[in-house]
Scaffold this active site. Structure first.
Site, PDB file in Angstrom:
ATOM      1  N   SER A  36       0.977  -0.941  -0.187  1.00 57.74           N
ATOM      2  CA  SER A  36       0.203  -0.063   0.218  1.00 57.74           C
ATOM      3  C   SER A  36       0.573   1.058   0.233  1.00 57.74           C
ATOM      4  O   SER A  36       2.085   1.287   1.067  1.00 57.74           O
ATOM      5  CB  SER A  36      -0.778  -0.489   1.127  1.00 57.74           C
ATOM      6  OG  SER A  36      -1.900   1.501   1.324  1.00 57.74           O
ATOM      7  N   SER A  73      -0.686   4.538   1.018  1.00 58.60           N
ATOM      8  CA  SER A  73      -1.300   5.230   1.354  1.00 58.60           C
ATOM      9  C   SER A  73      -0.304   5.940   1.824  1.00 58.60           C
ATOM     10  O   SER A  73      -0.535   6.784   2.823  1.00 58.60           O
ATOM     11  CB  SER A  73      -2.651   4.686   1.795  1.00 58.60           C
ATOM     12  OG  SER A  73      -3.226   4.266   0.501  1.00 58.60           O
ATOM     13  N   LYS A  92     -13.818  -3.740   1.987  1.00 59.57           N
ATOM     14  CA  LYS A  92     -14.381  -3.139   1.623  1.00 59.57           C
ATOM     15  C   LYS A  92     -16.631  -3.322   1.479  1.00 59.57           C
ATOM     16  O   LYS A  92     -17.236  -2.383   2.242  1.00 59.57           O
ATOM     17  CB  LYS A  92     -13.914  -2.614  -0.188  1.00 59.57           C
ATOM     18  CG  LYS A  92     -13.049  -1.593  -0.175  1.00 59.57           C
ATOM     19  CD  LYS A  92     -12.954  -1.296  -0.891  1.00 59.57           C
ATOM     20  CE  LYS A  92     -11.422  -0.661  -1.581  1.00 59.57           C
ATOM     21  NZ  LYS A  92     -11.441   0.735  -2.545  1.00 59.57           N
ATOM     22  N   ASN A 130     -14.618   2.818   1.637  1.00 60.02           N
ATOM     23  CA  ASN A 130     -13.192   2.308   1.935  1.00 60.02           C
ATOM     24  C   ASN A 130     -12.574   3.752   2.366  1.00 60.02           C
ATOM     25  O   ASN A 130     -11.551   4.016   3.102  1.00 60.02           O
ATOM     26  CB  ASN A 130     -12.358   3.162   0.164  1.00 60.02           C
ATOM     27  CG  ASN A 130     -13.054   4.746  -0.091  1.00 60.02           C
ATOM     28  OD1 ASN A 130     -13.497   5.316   0.088  1.00 60.02           O
ATOM     29  ND2 ASN A 130     -11.748   5.224  -0.860  1.00 60.02           N
ATOM     30  N   ASP A 135     -14.132   6.101  -3.440  1.00 60.53           N
ATOM     31  CA  ASP A 135     -13.124   5.987  -4.370  1.00 60.53           C
ATOM     32  C   ASP A 135     -13.663   6.245  -6.444  1.00 60.53           C
ATOM     33  O   ASP A 135     -13.230   7.226  -7.071  1.00 60.53           O
ATOM     34  CB  ASP A 135     -13.848   4.775  -4.885  1.00 60.53           C
ATOM     35  CG  ASP A 135     -12.787   3.340  -4.156  1.00 60.53           C
ATOM     36  OD1 ASP A 135     -11.332   3.643  -3.275  1.00 60.53           O
ATOM     37  OD2 ASP A 135     -13.398   2.380  -3.678  1.00 60.53           O
ATOM     38  N   GLY A 176     -16.317  -1.957 -18.359  1.00 56.70           N
ATOM     39  CA  GLY A 176     -15.890  -2.810 -16.917  1.00 56.70           C
ATOM     40  C   GLY A 176     -17.253  -2.373 -15.911  1.00 56.70           C
ATOM     41  O   GLY A 176     -18.386  -1.673 -16.353  1.00 56.70           O
ATOM     42  N   ARG A 194     -17.910  -7.395 -20.638  1.00 54.59           N
ATOM     43  CA  ARG A 194     -18.224  -9.311 -20.803  1.00 54.59           C
ATOM     44  C   ARG A 194     -19.579  -9.197 -20.359  1.00 54.59           C
ATOM     45  O   ARG A 194     -19.730 -10.005 -21.617  1.00 54.59           O
ATOM     46  CB  ARG A 194     -16.653  -9.249 -20.393  1.00 54.59           C
ATOM     47  CG  ARG A 194     -16.944 -10.972 -20.573  1.00 54.59           C
ATOM     48  CD  ARG A 194     -15.703 -11.413 -19.993  1.00 54.59           C
ATOM     49  NE  ARG A 194     -15.280 -11.508 -18.737  1.00 54.59           N
ATOM     50  CZ  ARG A 194     -14.324 -11.883 -18.279  1.00 54.59           C
ATOM     51  NH1 ARG A 194     -12.930 -12.626 -18.486  1.00 54.59           N
ATOM     52  NH2 ARG A 194     -14.572 -11.807 -16.692  1.00 54.59           N
ATOM     53  N   GLY A 214      -4.050   6.029 -13.941  1.00 54.71           N
ATOM     54  CA  GLY A 214      -4.903   5.971 -12.977  1.00 54.71           C
ATOM     55  C   GLY A 214      -4.217   7.057 -10.939  1.00 54.71           C
ATOM     56  O   GLY A 214      -5.538   6.800 -10.301  1.00 54.71           O
TER      57      GLY A 214
END
Ligand code: ATR
Length: 281
Positions: free
Chosen positions: A14, A16, A65, A86, A101, A126, A151, A241
């Site tokens: 992480s 963070s 989460k 989160n 998020d 997605g 998908r 991202g």
């Protein structure tokens, strides 16, 4: 000193703690942020521990989460709709769950979009957890057209059905999306396709894009995915991202402290970390 942290499994990688500690230092706050490795079967003890130890706030990451929600005292409506938390704020012993998020993604998008987002036509590729957070956050801000390509059609349909916000959405197969990409102002890729180590693959082929289109990929390893490379070649403005990651952290920081932290300090700290362990050679 005020204590903050992140709980997850695994948690070793992480970024963070460095990101938040850099912000605390910059703000001159006597606070520290640490990693807590918490296994699934220890989650409820860990949550009780937040209260017992007086920890002011935590971030929650994979795989906790969703499961953490039943252990909290209150859930913010957006997090409730998304079905994932989160960020936990410890408000005098009451634990409140939020989801930053999707709103983190929106903040990043605002940075590169020069006009109002509400009137843009958007496509999300997605329909997993990350897609849902982004979809509902954009919808909560009043974006009126967000189509989804995935998908598995059923997953997208379920996401539309459960959305508490009013908007116009349609489902497209990945093949259909390839042929209609030029209808969208903003295209957002939320799957893990193209993430290290499979950096050559792309969820779809970009044939044609609308002029001025933004293509955003929530992946930050590599910093430029195969999809973003294609998009750039077709004239799009692109975003990786990193902004979503840093803004979700910045929004958590703001929930805990009431202060919006110095964004560029946080982003540079993450970039430095990626420079060390980053595998995008
Ligand atoms: P996250 O919480 O990170 O979003 P997730 O909930 O597992 O992860 O969702 C993963 C997303 O990536 C889904 O949209 C998934 O498509 P399906 O709903 O059809 O499973 C998509 N995805 C993952 N691997 C894929 C692949 N090889 N090809 C196409 N889509 C893929």
């Amino acid at each position: 000193m005020a204590l903050y942290g992140v709980i997850g499994d695994p948690i070793a990688h992480s970024m963070s703690p460095e990101m938040h500690n850099a912000a605390f230092q910059e703000c001159g706050m006597d606070s520290a942020y640490v990693k807590f490795h918490v296994k699934k079967e220890q989650l409820s003890q860990a949550i009780n521990g937040i209260k017992a130890l007086g920890i002011k706030g935590v971030n929650v990451t994979v795989p906790h989460k969703e499961q953490v929600m039943q252990l909290l005292d209150e859930i913010d409506p957006l997090a409730e709709a998304i079905g994932a938390v989160n960020t936990i704020v410890n408000e005098n012993g009451k634990l409140i769950g939020y989801n930053t998020d999707g709103l983190g993604f929106v903040e990043g998008l605002k940075n590169i979009a020069d006009e109002q987002l509400e009137d843009k036509s958007m496509l999300i590729i997605g329909a997993g957890g990350a897609a849902k957070a982004i979809f509902y956050s954009l919808a909560s801000l009043g974006v009126k057209r967000i189509d989804v390509s995935n998908r598995t059609a059923l997953r997208a349909e379920k996401m539309f059905e459960a959305c508490p916000f009013d908007l116009n959405s349609g489902f497209l197969s990945l093949e259909a999306a390839e042929n209609t990409l030029n209808q969208y102002d903003v295209i957002i890729h939320t799957t893990s396709i193209g993430m290290f180590p499979y950096i050559e693959v792309s969820p779809l082929t970009i044939k044609e894009l609308k002029e001025g289109c933004i293509v955003s990929d929530i992946i930050y390893n590599p910093l430029e995915t195969a999809l973003l490379k294609q998009a750039k070649q077709k004239g799009a403005r692109t975003q990786n991202g990193l902004d979503m990651f840093v803004y979700q952290g910045a929004l958590s920081f703001e929930k805990w402290t009431g202060i919006f932290p110095p964004y560029s300090i946080m982003k540079n700290t993450v970039l430095q970390q990626l420079g060390g362990q980053h595998v995008n050679r």
